[in-house]
Design a protein around this motif. Sequence first.
Motif, PDB file in Angstrom:
ATOM      1  N   ARG A  36       0.840  -1.391  -0.025  1.00 50.07           N
ATOM      2  CA  ARG A  36       0.048  -0.117  -0.050  1.00 50.07           C
ATOM      3  C   ARG A  36       0.794   1.310  -0.039  1.00 50.07           C
ATOM      4  O   ARG A  36       2.118   1.270   0.442  1.00 50.07           O
ATOM      5  N   ALA A  37       0.243   2.248  -0.450  1.00 52.62           N
ATOM      6  CA  ALA A  37       0.981   3.512  -0.524  1.00 52.62           C
ATOM      7  C   ALA A  37      -0.374   4.842  -0.440  1.00 52.62           C
ATOM      8  O   ALA A  37      -1.189   4.464  -0.684  1.00 52.62           O
ATOM      9  N   TYR A  38       0.472   5.950  -0.009  1.00 53.63           N
ATOM     10  CA  TYR A  38      -0.764   7.067   0.101  1.00 53.63           C
ATOM     11  C   TYR A  38      -0.346   8.086  -0.891  1.00 53.63           C
ATOM     12  O   TYR A  38       0.747   8.393  -1.060  1.00 53.63           O
ATOM     13  N   LEU A  39      -1.278   8.759  -1.447  1.00 46.25           N
ATOM     14  CA  LEU A  39      -1.101  10.029  -2.360  1.00 46.25           C
ATOM     15  C   LEU A  39      -1.211  11.111  -1.699  1.00 46.25           C
ATOM     16  O   LEU A  39      -2.192  11.452  -0.787  1.00 46.25           O
ATOM     17  N   PHE A  40      -0.198  11.859  -1.452  1.00 52.27           N
ATOM     18  CA  PHE A  40      -0.152  13.317  -0.647  1.00 52.27           C
ATOM     19  C   PHE A  40      -0.332  14.370  -1.833  1.00 52.27           C
ATOM     20  O   PHE A  40       0.475  14.291  -2.861  1.00 52.27           O
ATOM     21  N   SER A  41      -0.770  15.227  -1.342  1.00 51.61           N
ATOM     22  CA  SER A  41      -1.013  16.588  -2.205  1.00 51.61           C
ATOM     23  C   SER A  41       0.581  17.352  -2.343  1.00 51.61           C
ATOM     24  O   SER A  41       0.675  17.943  -3.367  1.00 51.61           O
ATOM     25  N   HIS A  42       1.168  17.258  -1.273  1.00 54.69           N
ATOM     26  CA  HIS A  42       2.709  17.574  -1.345  1.00 54.69           C
ATOM     27  C   HIS A  42       3.433  17.086  -0.147  1.00 54.69           C
ATOM     28  O   HIS A  42       2.768  16.324   0.739  1.00 54.69           O
ATOM     29  N   ALA A  43       4.912  16.859  -0.418  1.00 57.87           N
ATOM     30  CA  ALA A  43       5.543  16.463   0.634  1.00 57.87           C
ATOM     31  C   ALA A  43       6.780  17.483   1.029  1.00 57.87           C
ATOM     32  O   ALA A  43       6.927  18.087  -0.106  1.00 57.87           O
ATOM     33  N   VAL A  44       7.519  17.302   1.938  1.00 56.46           N
ATOM     34  CA  VAL A  44       8.549  18.243   1.938  1.00 56.46           C
ATOM     35  C   VAL A  44      10.006  17.343   2.433  1.00 56.46           C
ATOM     36  O   VAL A  44       9.701  16.101   2.795  1.00 56.46           O
ATOM     37  N   ASN A  45      10.962  17.908   2.497  1.00 51.92           N
ATOM     38  CA  ASN A  45      12.204  17.311   2.902  1.00 51.92           C
ATOM     39  C   ASN A  45      12.604  16.090   2.033  1.00 51.92           C
ATOM     40  O   ASN A  45      12.939  14.910   2.596  1.00 51.92           O
ATOM     41  N   ILE A  46      12.298  16.119   0.820  1.00 52.61           N
ATOM     42  CA  ILE A  46      12.525  15.145  -0.258  1.00 52.61           C
ATOM     43  C   ILE A  46      13.355  15.747  -1.166  1.00 52.61           C
ATOM     44  O   ILE A  46      13.194  16.827  -1.612  1.00 52.61           O
ATOM     45  N   VAL A  47      14.039  14.811  -1.780  1.00 50.99           N
ATOM     46  CA  VAL A  47      14.766  15.095  -3.115  1.00 50.99           C
ATOM     47  C   VAL A  47      14.005  14.167  -4.376  1.00 50.99           C
ATOM     48  O   VAL A  47      13.786  13.236  -4.323  1.00 50.99           O
ATOM     49  N   THR A  48      13.968  14.937  -5.621  1.00 54.13           N
ATOM     50  CA  THR A  48      13.205  14.155  -6.683  1.00 54.13           C
ATOM     51  C   THR A  48      14.306  13.669  -7.598  1.00 54.13           C
ATOM     52  O   THR A  48      15.190  14.760  -7.968  1.00 54.13           O
ATOM     53  N   GLY A  49      14.433  12.560  -8.021  1.00 56.35           N
ATOM     54  CA  GLY A  49      15.222  12.055  -8.746  1.00 56.35           C
ATOM     55  C   GLY A  49      14.881  12.440 -10.433  1.00 56.35           C
ATOM     56  O   GLY A  49      14.015  13.248 -10.661  1.00 56.35           O
ATOM     57  N   PRO A  50      15.363  11.840 -11.358  1.00 56.60           N
ATOM     58  CA  PRO A  50      15.219  11.822 -12.703  1.00 56.60           C
ATOM     59  C   PRO A  50      13.671  11.488 -13.363  1.00 56.60           C
ATOM     60  O   PRO A  50      13.453  10.488 -12.577  1.00 56.60           O
TER      61      PRO A  50
END
Length: 108
Positions: A36-50
């Motif tokens: 299972r996973a959750y869809l969030f409207s936004h997140a913080v303190n993350i780094v986005t890959g390619p």
Amino acid sequence: MADEAGLRAYCCFVCRNYVAEHDDIVSKSFQAQTGRAYLFSHAVNIVTGPKENRNLLTGLHTVADVFCSDCGEALGWKYIKAYESSQKYKEGKVVLEKFKIVKDGDFC
């Protein structure tokens, strides 16, 4: 951010870095390869890959994996582009895998 009322927060399961608030959950009915996973409207303190194109259960999407900004643990992915009109609501939102985050009212 948490206030005196103690908003529920989600943090990286490895290093307890704060990544999202419970109130930002859009859906709890998402599925990742690991469960299972959750869809969030936004997140913080993350780094986005390619960015990359992936065929997911709901069709082709352009996504980017997201990682904890403190320890580098892979936490899920961000929807960059949805190609089907019924999936456009996901664009810009972040999926965090349930087993990769922990919930705590005091910012973990």
